[in-house]
Design a protein around this motif. Structure first.
Motif, PDB file in Angstrom:
ATOM      1  N   GLY A  63       6.273 142.342  75.183  1.00 34.04           N
ATOM      2  CA  GLY A  63       5.826 142.508  76.563  1.00 34.04           C
ATOM      3  C   GLY A  63       4.553 143.311  76.710  1.00 34.04           C
ATOM      4  O   GLY A  63       4.122 143.601  77.829  1.00 34.04           O
ATOM      5  N   ALA A  64       3.913 143.658  75.595  1.00 35.67           N
ATOM      6  CA  ALA A  64       2.678 144.445  75.646  1.00 35.67           C
ATOM      7  C   ALA A  64       1.578 143.648  76.346  1.00 35.67           C
ATOM      8  O   ALA A  64       1.558 142.416  76.292  1.00 35.67           O
ATOM      9  N   PRO A  65       0.657 144.334  76.998  1.00 35.78           N
ATOM     10  CA  PRO A  65      -0.461 143.628  77.647  1.00 35.78           C
ATOM     11  C   PRO A  65      -1.175 142.710  76.656  1.00 35.78           C
ATOM     12  O   PRO A  65      -1.366 143.067  75.499  1.00 35.78           O
ATOM     13  N   ASP A  66      -1.558 141.543  77.140  1.00 37.70           N
ATOM     14  CA  ASP A  66      -2.214 140.539  76.298  1.00 37.70           C
ATOM     15  C   ASP A  66      -3.713 140.571  76.563  1.00 37.70           C
ATOM     16  O   ASP A  66      -4.170 140.150  77.616  1.00 37.70           O
ATOM     17  N   PHE A  67      -4.466 141.083  75.587  1.00 36.54           N
ATOM     18  CA  PHE A  67      -5.919 141.154  75.724  1.00 36.54           C
ATOM     19  C   PHE A  67      -6.620 140.145  74.838  1.00 36.54           C
ATOM     20  O   PHE A  67      -7.843 140.131  74.757  1.00 36.54           O
ATOM     21  N   GLY A  68      -5.868 139.301  74.156  1.00 32.10           N
ATOM     22  CA  GLY A  68      -6.475 138.389  73.202  1.00 32.10           C
ATOM     23  C   GLY A  68      -6.916 139.172  71.973  1.00 32.10           C
ATOM     24  O   GLY A  68      -6.901 140.390  71.963  1.00 32.10           O
TER      25      GLY A  68
END
Length: 123
Positions: free
Chosen positions: A77-82
């Motif tokens: 669920g961690a933020p997805d920054f690519g």
């Protein structure tokens, strides 16, 4: 993470959560641009999934695997920054908050603290 570990050894290694469940495989390691210290790893969470950023401190690298002291659900669920580009200071702060960690002081890095991929990785 142990300071004497070469971060290049992490690439391609399996990562496991605090309960021993497999998270995935380390794709990239992100270094603090100012200090060169490895601080984040991007872990591929599945064949058709995205990479999740995990903090290398307080993680441990032992027996050729990365052990991350968080539950798999929190990691996924961690933020997805690519991947494949720098993490901005704002993105780093979001990741620290997500994991409930205190953000480290920007020793000598100042307001432009930035995280780049491990040198030598393909673009």
């Amino acid at each position: 993470m142990q300071a004497d570990i070469d971060p290049r050894r992490l690439i391609g290694r399996k990562a496991f959560d605090r309960k021993g469940a497999k998270i995935g495989t380390v794709d990239e390691v992100y270094l603090d641009d100012a200090t060169g210290v490895p601080e984040w790893a991007a872990v591929r969470t599945g064949l058709f999934s995205r990479d999740a950023f995990v903090p290398l401190e307080p993680s441990e690298f032992e027996q050729d695997v990365l052990r991350v002291p968080f539950d798999r659900a929190l990691i996924k669920g961690a933020p997805d920054f690519g991947v494949g580009r720098h993490l901005s200071p704002e993105q780093e702060l979001q990741l620290y908050r997500h994991y409930g960690l205190d953000s480290p002081p920007a020793e000598g890095a100042g307001p432009g603290r930035d995280f780049g991929r491990l040198a030598g990785q393909e673009e």
